[in-house]
Design a protein around this motif. Structure first.
Motif, PDB file in Angstrom:
ATOM      1  N   SER A 100      -7.006   9.511  11.484  1.00 24.56           N
ATOM      2  CA  SER A 100      -7.747   9.923  10.487  1.00 24.56           C
ATOM      3  C   SER A 100      -9.642   9.636  10.458  1.00 24.56           C
ATOM      4  O   SER A 100     -10.307   8.444  11.051  1.00 24.56           O
ATOM      5  CB  SER A 100      -6.833   9.136   9.121  1.00 24.56           C
ATOM      6  N   ALA A 101     -10.082   9.811   9.496  1.00 27.32           N
ATOM      7  CA  ALA A 101     -11.374   9.424   9.690  1.00 27.32           C
ATOM      8  C   ALA A 101     -11.660   8.022   8.925  1.00 27.32           C
ATOM      9  O   ALA A 101     -12.632   7.754   9.350  1.00 27.32           O
ATOM     10  CB  ALA A 101     -12.266  10.312   8.603  1.00 27.32           C
ATOM     11  N   GLN A 102     -10.440   8.043   7.919  1.00 31.37           N
ATOM     12  CA  GLN A 102     -10.696   6.836   6.886  1.00 31.37           C
ATOM     13  C   GLN A 102      -8.989   6.040   7.407  1.00 31.37           C
ATOM     14  O   GLN A 102      -8.018   7.073   6.814  1.00 31.37           O
ATOM     15  CB  GLN A 102     -11.074   6.831   5.879  1.00 31.37           C
ATOM     16  N   VAL A 103      -8.056   4.931   7.281  1.00 33.33           N
ATOM     17  CA  VAL A 103      -7.807   4.162   7.414  1.00 33.33           C
ATOM     18  C   VAL A 103      -8.122   3.282   6.714  1.00 33.33           C
ATOM     19  O   VAL A 103      -8.739   2.264   6.856  1.00 33.33           O
ATOM     20  CB  VAL A 103      -7.243   3.574   9.136  1.00 33.33           C
ATOM     21  N   VAL A 104      -7.158   2.683   5.765  1.00 31.58           N
ATOM     22  CA  VAL A 104      -7.242   1.282   5.140  1.00 31.58           C
ATOM     23  C   VAL A 104      -5.593   0.977   4.933  1.00 31.58           C
ATOM     24  O   VAL A 104      -4.894   1.700   4.487  1.00 31.58           O
ATOM     25  CB  VAL A 104      -7.639   1.672   3.009  1.00 31.58           C
ATOM     26  N   LEU A 105      -5.462  -0.271   5.398  1.00 35.61           N
ATOM     27  CA  LEU A 105      -4.514  -1.099   5.023  1.00 35.61           C
ATOM     28  C   LEU A 105      -4.219  -2.188   4.161  1.00 35.61           C
ATOM     29  O   LEU A 105      -4.930  -2.733   4.689  1.00 35.61           O
ATOM     30  CB  LEU A 105      -3.823  -1.573   6.356  1.00 35.61           C
ATOM     31  N   GLU A 106      -3.416  -2.372   3.586  1.00 35.86           N
ATOM     32  CA  GLU A 106      -3.861  -3.161   2.388  1.00 35.86           C
ATOM     33  C   GLU A 106      -2.883  -4.422   2.615  1.00 35.86           C
ATOM     34  O   GLU A 106      -2.153  -4.383   3.577  1.00 35.86           O
ATOM     35  CB  GLU A 106      -2.838  -2.848   0.882  1.00 35.86           C
ATOM     36  N   PRO A 107      -3.802  -5.175   2.284  1.00 35.28           N
ATOM     37  CA  PRO A 107      -2.932  -6.584   2.411  1.00 35.28           C
ATOM     38  C   PRO A 107      -1.221  -6.682   1.888  1.00 35.28           C
ATOM     39  O   PRO A 107      -0.763  -6.497   0.934  1.00 35.28           O
ATOM     40  CB  PRO A 107      -3.997  -8.104   1.707  1.00 35.28           C
ATOM     41  N   GLY A 108      -0.072  -7.265   2.820  1.00 36.27           N
ATOM     42  CA  GLY A 108       0.970  -7.158   2.552  1.00 36.27           C
ATOM     43  C   GLY A 108       1.810  -5.757   3.268  1.00 36.27           C
ATOM     44  O   GLY A 108       2.585  -5.851   3.968  1.00 36.27           O
ATOM     45  N   SER A 109       0.200  -5.017   4.038  1.00 35.90           N
ATOM     46  CA  SER A 109       1.364  -3.362   4.436  1.00 35.90           C
ATOM     47  C   SER A 109       1.977  -4.078   6.004  1.00 35.90           C
ATOM     48  O   SER A 109       1.643  -4.963   6.684  1.00 35.90           O
ATOM     49  CB  SER A 109       0.048  -2.153   4.594  1.00 35.90           C
ATOM     50  N   MET A 110       2.554  -2.807   6.382  1.00 40.69           N
ATOM     51  CA  MET A 110       3.236  -3.228   7.264  1.00 40.69           C
ATOM     52  C   MET A 110       3.030  -1.576   8.739  1.00 40.69           C
ATOM     53  O   MET A 110       3.440  -0.875   8.005  1.00 40.69           O
ATOM     54  CB  MET A 110       4.633  -2.700   7.404  1.00 40.69           C
ATOM     55  N   PHE A 111       2.052  -2.048   9.697  1.00 39.72           N
ATOM     56  CA  PHE A 111       1.742  -0.767  10.616  1.00 39.72           C
ATOM     57  C   PHE A 111       1.718  -1.034  11.903  1.00 39.72           C
ATOM     58  O   PHE A 111       1.997  -2.214  12.217  1.00 39.72           O
ATOM     59  CB  PHE A 111       0.848  -0.326  10.533  1.00 39.72           C
ATOM     60  N   THR A 112       3.138  -0.614  12.585  1.00 34.54           N
ATOM     61  CA  THR A 112       3.507  -0.417  13.565  1.00 34.54           C
ATOM     62  C   THR A 112       2.884   0.745  14.764  1.00 34.54           C
ATOM     63  O   THR A 112       3.498   1.735  14.497  1.00 34.54           O
ATOM     64  CB  THR A 112       5.063  -0.674  13.980  1.00 34.54           C
ATOM     65  N   GLY A 113       1.713   0.506  15.956  1.00 37.07           N
ATOM     66  CA  GLY A 113       1.513   1.752  16.605  1.00 37.07           C
ATOM     67  C   GLY A 113      -0.111   1.605  16.731  1.00 37.07           C
ATOM     68  O   GLY A 113      -0.353   0.906  16.768  1.00 37.07           O
ATOM     69  N   LYS A 114      -0.370   3.153  16.888  1.00 41.71           N
ATOM     70  CA  LYS A 114      -1.559   2.867  17.030  1.00 41.71           C
ATOM     71  C   LYS A 114      -2.780   3.634  16.690  1.00 41.71           C
ATOM     72  O   LYS A 114      -2.432   4.849  16.076  1.00 41.71           O
ATOM     73  CB  LYS A 114      -2.115   3.873  18.414  1.00 41.71           C
ATOM     74  N   CYS A 115      -3.458   3.304  16.187  1.00 43.71           N
ATOM     75  CA  CYS A 115      -4.654   3.544  14.665  1.00 43.71           C
ATOM     76  C   CYS A 115      -5.498   4.606  15.430  1.00 43.71           C
ATOM     77  O   CYS A 115      -6.530   3.644  16.643  1.00 43.71           O
ATOM     78  CB  CYS A 115      -5.322   2.342  14.276  1.00 43.71           C
ATOM     79  N   THR A 116      -6.087   5.346  15.650  1.00 48.24           N
ATOM     80  CA  THR A 116      -7.386   6.093  15.820  1.00 48.24           C
ATOM     81  C   THR A 116      -8.529   7.187  14.682  1.00 48.24           C
ATOM     82  O   THR A 116      -7.922   7.668  14.378  1.00 48.24           O
ATOM     83  CB  THR A 116      -7.350   7.180  16.865  1.00 48.24           C
ATOM     84  N   MET A 117      -9.485   5.895  14.516  1.00 46.35           N
ATOM     85  CA  MET A 117     -10.134   6.966  13.228  1.00 46.35           C
ATOM     86  C   MET A 117     -11.363   7.892  14.385  1.00 46.35           C
ATOM     87  O   MET A 117     -11.977   7.757  15.199  1.00 46.35           O
ATOM     88  CB  MET A 117     -10.817   5.983  12.834  1.00 46.35           C
ATOM     89  N   SER A 118     -11.519   8.833  14.037  1.00 45.34           N
ATOM     90  CA  SER A 118     -12.342  10.157  14.524  1.00 45.34           C
ATOM     91  C   SER A 118     -12.832  10.519  13.029  1.00 45.34           C
ATOM     92  O   SER A 118     -12.769  10.187  11.776  1.00 45.34           O
ATOM     93  CB  SER A 118     -10.718  11.192  14.704  1.00 45.34           C
ATOM     94  N   GLN A 119     -14.468  11.752  13.315  1.00 46.23           N
ATOM     95  CA  GLN A 119     -14.613  12.242  12.412  1.00 46.23           C
ATOM     96  C   GLN A 119     -13.907  13.410  11.375  1.00 46.23           C
ATOM     97  O   GLN A 119     -12.820  13.816  12.229  1.00 46.23           O
ATOM     98  CB  GLN A 119     -15.946  13.103  12.977  1.00 46.23           C
TER      99      GLN A 119
END
Length: 121
Positions: A100-119
């Protein structure tokens, strides 16, 4: 929810969505939409959209997702592409890659994977 620069807040009231998949529904297949869509039930397959998607707190989604903006309150297993924004709340989880162009992970959220920030497009 936190303020996000250059992004209007997500509508989180069910009445603000053109289509709501109820909590007692299970769907297998491809969902395509052009107006805001909310998932409260279970879904497996693919989601392709040109609008906002809200995955509600008790929703379980096993799908690759491609849409403008995604708000995840429930559980997602699959790759998530949000052309403008992917937002995972404290009750949400994503197992898969996020692009995504913008990623928000709030405290307490769970994320397993790769994050790519693009225009954004």
């Amino acid at each position: 929810m936190y303020d996000i620069k250059d992004s209007r807040a997500f509508d989180t009231d069910e009445d603000d969505y053109d289509t709501v998949m109820a909590s007692d529904l299970t769907f297998f297949g491809t969902i395509r939409f052009t107006k805001p869509f909310m998932i409260k039930g279970k879904m497996s397959g693919t989601i392709e959209a040109a609008s906002d998607l809200l995955i509600d707190t008790d929703a379980i989604v096993n799908a690759d997702i491609s849409t403008d903006r995604v708000l995840v309150r429930g559980k997602v297993t699959g790759n998530v592409t949000g052309r403008q924004l992917v937002y995972v709340t404290s009750t949400g989880s994503v197992k898969g890659d996020i692009t995504s162009a913008q990623v928000v992970l709030e405290p307490g959220s769970m994320f397993t994977g790769k994050c790519t920030m693009s225009q954004s497009e």
